[in-house]
Design a protein around this motif. Sequence first.
Motif, PDB file in Angstrom:
ATOM      1  N   TYR A  72      46.589  25.293  46.849  1.00  0.00           N
ATOM      2  CA  TYR A  72      46.196  26.643  46.416  1.00  0.00           C
ATOM      3  C   TYR A  72      47.435  27.456  46.113  1.00  0.00           C
ATOM      4  O   TYR A  72      48.331  27.569  46.931  1.00  0.00           O
ATOM      5  CB  TYR A  72      45.368  27.317  47.501  1.00  0.00           C
ATOM      6  N   ARG A  73      47.478  27.986  44.917  1.00  0.00           N
ATOM      7  CA  ARG A  73      48.568  28.860  44.491  1.00  0.00           C
ATOM      8  C   ARG A  73      47.933  30.152  43.961  1.00  0.00           C
ATOM      9  O   ARG A  73      47.353  30.149  42.871  1.00  0.00           O
ATOM     10  CB  ARG A  73      49.399  28.228  43.374  1.00  0.00           C
ATOM     11  N   PRO A  74      48.038  31.225  44.723  1.00  0.00           N
ATOM     12  CA  PRO A  74      47.447  32.474  44.234  1.00  0.00           C
ATOM     13  C   PRO A  74      48.127  32.927  42.942  1.00  0.00           C
ATOM     14  O   PRO A  74      49.334  32.693  42.756  1.00  0.00           O
ATOM     15  CB  PRO A  74      47.700  33.468  45.361  1.00  0.00           C
ATOM     16  N   SER A  75      47.357  33.522  42.067  1.00  0.00           N
ATOM     17  CA  SER A  75      47.937  33.986  40.809  1.00  0.00           C
ATOM     18  C   SER A  75      48.762  35.248  41.085  1.00  0.00           C
ATOM     19  O   SER A  75      48.430  36.043  41.965  1.00  0.00           O
ATOM     20  CB  SER A  75      46.839  34.278  39.780  1.00  0.00           C
ATOM     21  N   PRO A  76      49.839  35.433  40.335  1.00  0.00           N
ATOM     22  CA  PRO A  76      50.672  36.627  40.531  1.00  0.00           C
ATOM     23  C   PRO A  76      49.891  37.881  40.203  1.00  0.00           C
ATOM     24  O   PRO A  76      49.117  37.902  39.253  1.00  0.00           O
ATOM     25  CB  PRO A  76      51.836  36.435  39.573  1.00  0.00           C
ATOM     26  N   SER A  77      50.091  38.886  40.989  1.00  0.00           N
ATOM     27  CA  SER A  77      49.356  40.163  40.781  1.00  0.00           C
ATOM     28  C   SER A  77      49.944  40.985  39.663  1.00  0.00           C
ATOM     29  O   SER A  77      51.061  40.998  39.383  1.00  0.00           O
ATOM     30  CB  SER A  77      49.390  40.985  42.056  1.00  0.00           C
TER      31      SER A  77
END
Length: 77
Positions: A72-77
């Motif tokens: 899991y790699r959260p997307s950049p805000s």
Amino acid sequence: MKDEVLEHGIEVALGEILAERGITLTDLSLRVGITLANLSILKNGHAKAIRFSTLSRICEELDCQPGELLRYRPSPS
């Protein structure tokens, strides 16, 4: 080369694992009984889902854990 991360934030490391083990996507396809097209979709991060039975066969053949294939790699805000 890193595999693509889609909007859901799941990164598929299948290409990395195959390279580490010296196995081609075609070989894996024949070994696990999954079409080359479907494995390619998974490898390139375009799959929307994966069945546990498919994940199990891939992990068994590559001697890895699901967490090594999927991150899991959260997307950049």
